[in-house]
Design a protein around this motif. Structure first.
Motif, short mmCIF file in Angstrom:
data_model
loop_
_atom_site.label_atom_id
_atom_site.label_comp_id
_atom_site.label_asym_id
_atom_site.label_seq_id
_atom_site.Cartn_x
_atom_site.Cartn_y
_atom_site.Cartn_z
N GLY A 38 0.77 -1.23 0.00
CA GLY A 38 0.00 0.00 0.00
C GLY A 38 0.80 1.27 0.00
N HIS A 39 2.13 1.18 -0.19
CA HIS A 39 2.91 2.42 -0.27
C HIS A 39 2.58 3.09 -1.60
N PRO A 40 2.12 4.34 -1.58
CA PRO A 40 1.76 5.01 -2.82
C PRO A 40 2.92 5.13 -3.82
N ASP A 41 4.14 5.09 -3.32
CA ASP A 41 5.32 5.24 -4.17
C ASP A 41 6.09 3.92 -4.22
N ALA A 42 5.38 2.80 -4.19
CA ALA A 42 6.02 1.48 -4.17
C ALA A 42 6.83 1.25 -5.43
N GLY A 43 7.87 0.47 -5.28
CA GLY A 43 8.71 0.14 -6.41
C GLY A 43 9.86 1.11 -6.60
N ASN A 44 10.07 1.99 -5.65
CA ASN A 44 11.13 2.97 -5.77
C ASN A 44 12.18 2.82 -4.66
N GLY A 45 12.38 1.58 -4.24
CA GLY A 45 13.45 1.31 -3.28
C GLY A 45 13.12 1.64 -1.84
N HIS A 46 11.86 1.73 -1.51
CA HIS A 46 11.49 1.98 -0.12
C HIS A 46 11.72 0.73 0.73
N LEU A 47 11.87 0.94 2.01
CA LEU A 47 12.02 -0.17 2.94
C LEU A 47 10.88 -1.16 2.78
N LEU A 48 9.66 -0.68 2.61
CA LEU A 48 8.51 -1.58 2.50
C LEU A 48 8.61 -2.48 1.27
N ASP A 49 9.25 -2.00 0.20
CA ASP A 49 9.47 -2.86 -0.97
C ASP A 49 10.38 -4.02 -0.61
N ASP A 50 11.47 -3.72 0.10
CA ASP A 50 12.40 -4.78 0.50
C ASP A 50 11.76 -5.75 1.49
N LEU A 51 10.95 -5.22 2.41
CA LEU A 51 10.27 -6.08 3.37
C LEU A 51 9.26 -6.99 2.67
N ALA A 52 8.56 -6.45 1.68
CA ALA A 52 7.60 -7.26 0.92
C ALA A 52 8.33 -8.38 0.19
N ASP A 53 9.45 -8.05 -0.44
CA ASP A 53 10.23 -9.08 -1.15
C ASP A 53 10.73 -10.16 -0.20
N ALA A 54 11.20 -9.75 0.98
CA ALA A 54 11.69 -10.73 1.96
C ALA A 54 10.55 -11.63 2.43
N TYR A 55 9.38 -11.04 2.67
CA TYR A 55 8.22 -11.83 3.09
C TYR A 55 7.86 -12.85 2.01
N LEU A 56 7.84 -12.40 0.75
CA LEU A 56 7.51 -13.30 -0.36
C LEU A 56 8.54 -14.40 -0.52
N ASP A 57 9.82 -14.09 -0.33
CA ASP A 57 10.88 -15.11 -0.37
C ASP A 57 10.65 -16.16 0.71
N GLY A 58 10.31 -15.69 1.90
CA GLY A 58 10.04 -16.62 2.99
C GLY A 58 8.82 -17.48 2.72
N ALA A 59 7.78 -16.88 2.16
CA ALA A 59 6.56 -17.63 1.84
C ALA A 59 6.87 -18.72 0.82
N ALA A 60 7.66 -18.39 -0.19
CA ALA A 60 8.04 -19.39 -1.21
C ALA A 60 8.85 -20.51 -0.57
N ALA A 61 9.79 -20.15 0.32
CA ALA A 61 10.61 -21.15 1.00
C ALA A 61 9.76 -22.04 1.90
N GLY A 62 8.67 -21.50 2.43
CA GLY A 62 7.77 -22.26 3.28
C GLY A 62 6.75 -23.08 2.50
N GLY A 63 6.81 -23.01 1.18
CA GLY A 63 5.89 -23.78 0.35
C GLY A 63 4.53 -23.14 0.16
N HIS A 64 4.42 -21.87 0.49
CA HIS A 64 3.14 -21.18 0.35
C HIS A 64 3.04 -20.53 -1.03
N MET A 65 1.82 -20.36 -1.47
CA MET A 65 1.57 -19.63 -2.72
C MET A 65 1.27 -18.18 -2.33
#
Length: 194
Positions: A9-36
């Motif tokens: 929900g960051h209005p300026d997402a995709g521009n290197g904000h911390l929330l972008d990196d946190l979202a990517d890390a969460y998604l990496d963890g979800a994939a590693a955990g076998g989640h879709m």
């Protein structure tokens, strides 16, 4: 295995904000955990503001909102990421929630009004909120008013729960070590679907 919908929900997402990196890390963890997992980037969606009760109840649902509703309905767990702006969710997130949370989407029997069972009941959530002030100050002095309101008046009202949160303060000029610890924590939360 769980299905997760991450709502960036960051209005300026995709521009290197911390929330972008946190979202990517969460998604990496979800994939590693076998989640879709899938991501909805609100700044990439096309939808107007709702300007009347009639529009909210009966107005046409924009195609991007229909896609978002389907992603939310298919999820077991929802993750909301947003910065705290003026003590609350950014306007883009609020406009998105108003579009998504129409009676015909939220309620099994819209004719019964809000006495009807909520269609999103049984789904858990986590809100990941960044802010410039110390998170402890926000919790103790401001009593987390914006996040508490979001959890109670939006998520709880929609039937979602349990609703956990992660508040991340002092995000400006964050030391690398702290940023790395946060990324590891997000990856662990994604793997555990929390």
């Amino acid at each position: 295995m769980a299905t997760i919908t991450l709502i960036q929900g960051h209005p300026d997402a995709g521009n290197g904000h911390l929330l972008d990196d946190l979202a990517d890390a969460y998604l990496d963890g979800a994939a590693a955990g076998g989640h879709m997992a899938e991501t909805l980037r609100l700044n990439a969606l096309d939808f107007p503001l709702i300007r009347s009760k009639q529009d909210w109840e009966e107005g046409p649902i924009p195609p991007d909102i229909q896609v978002a509703q389907a992603a939310i309905l298919s999820a077991d767990h929802l993750v909301f990421l947003f910065p705290l702006w003026l003590g609350d969710v950014p306007a883009l997130m609020k406009a998105f929630l108003e579009q998504v949370a129409r009676p015909a989407f939220l309620l099994e029997e819209p004719a019964k009004g809000f006495a009807s069972r909520r269609r999103l009941a049984g789904r858990s959530t986590r809100s990941i909120v960044s802010m410039g002030m110390p998170a402890l100050l926000y919790r103790l002095y401001f009593l987390s008013h914006g996040v508490r309101s979001f959890k109670r008046n939006v998520l709880g009202f929609a039937g979602l729960g349990p609703n956990a949160d992660t508040l991340i303060g002092m995000v400006d000029n964050m030391p690398t070590e702290r940023r790395d610890r946060l990324l590891q924590r997000m990856e662990a939360l994604g793997r555990a679907r929390k």
